[in-house]
Design a protein around this motif. Structure first.
Motif, mmCIF file in Angstrom:
data_model
loop_
_atom_site.group_PDB
_atom_site.id
_atom_site.type_symbol
_atom_site.label_atom_id
_atom_site.label_comp_id
_atom_site.label_asym_id
_atom_site.label_seq_id
_atom_site.Cartn_x
_atom_site.Cartn_y
_atom_site.Cartn_z
ATOM 1 N N GLU A 170 0.858 -1.183 0.000
ATOM 2 C CA GLU A 170 0.000 0.000 0.000
ATOM 3 C C GLU A 170 0.892 1.230 0.000
ATOM 4 O O GLU A 170 1.763 1.370 0.847
ATOM 5 N N THR A 171 0.675 2.095 -0.968
ATOM 6 C CA THR A 171 1.436 3.342 -1.047
ATOM 7 C C THR A 171 0.570 4.460 -0.482
ATOM 8 O O THR A 171 -0.541 4.690 -0.946
ATOM 9 N N VAL A 172 1.083 5.123 0.521
ATOM 10 C CA VAL A 172 0.389 6.247 1.140
ATOM 11 C C VAL A 172 1.101 7.521 0.700
ATOM 12 O O VAL A 172 2.281 7.715 0.999
ATOM 13 N N LYS A 173 0.406 8.357 -0.034
ATOM 14 C CA LYS A 173 0.987 9.618 -0.499
ATOM 15 C C LYS A 173 0.616 10.707 0.497
ATOM 16 O O LYS A 173 -0.536 11.097 0.588
ATOM 17 N N GLN A 174 1.601 11.150 1.223
ATOM 18 C CA GLN A 174 1.366 12.173 2.238
ATOM 19 C C GLN A 174 1.664 13.545 1.636
ATOM 20 O O GLN A 174 2.718 13.751 1.049
ATOM 21 N N HIS A 175 0.740 14.455 1.823
ATOM 22 C CA HIS A 175 0.888 15.808 1.306
ATOM 23 C C HIS A 175 1.057 16.753 2.483
ATOM 24 O O HIS A 175 0.285 16.713 3.439
ATOM 25 N N HIS A 176 2.076 17.586 2.402
ATOM 26 C CA HIS A 176 2.376 18.514 3.484
ATOM 27 C C HIS A 176 2.437 19.927 2.915
ATOM 28 O O HIS A 176 2.965 20.143 1.829
#
Length: 96
Positions: A53-59
Motif C-alpha cells: 500500500e502506497t500512502v501519499k502524504q501531502h504537506h
C-alpha cells in the motif's frame, strides 16, 4: 548348533544321539513389523501474495514569493526658499 536347540539329550528310549531325531513340528513366529520410511520431496508451487500500500502524504510548507506594488505621484516644487520656522521644543510646552 542344532537347529532345535537340542545339544545333548542323552539316550532316549535306548537310542544313542546319532540315531535320535525328534519329530518337532516347524513353528512360525511373526515379530511386529518394522516400519521404514523413505522420504521423497516434490516441488509444490505456493503463491504468496504480498500487498503493498502506497500512502501519499501531502504537506503544506510555506514558500515566500514577494510582490511589489508601485505608485507614482506628482509634486510641485517651488524655487522660492521658505524661511525656516523655529520649532518650540517639547520641554517648553510641558512646563505650563
Amino acid at each position: 548348533m542344532n537347529r532345535n536347540n537340542y545339544y545333548n539329550m542323552g539316550n532316549v528310549g535306548g537310542m544313542n544321539d546319532t540315531n535320535f531325531c525328534p519329530d518337532c513340528p516347524t513353528q512360525t513366529i511373526y515379530d511386529p513389523p518394522i516400519t521404514q520410511y523413505e522420504d521423497y520431496y516434490h516441488p509444490q508451487l505456493v503463491n504468496v501474495i504480498q500487498n503493498i500500500e502506497t500512502v501519499k502524504q501531502h504537506h503544506c510548507c510555506p514558500v515566500y514569493k514577494q510582490y511589489f506594488t508601485h505608485t507614482e505621484k506628482n509634486v510641485m516644487v517651488s524655487s522660492v526658499k521658505r524661511a525656516k520656522q523655529a520649532k518650540a521644543s517639547s520641554k517648553k510646552r510641558s512646563k505650563k
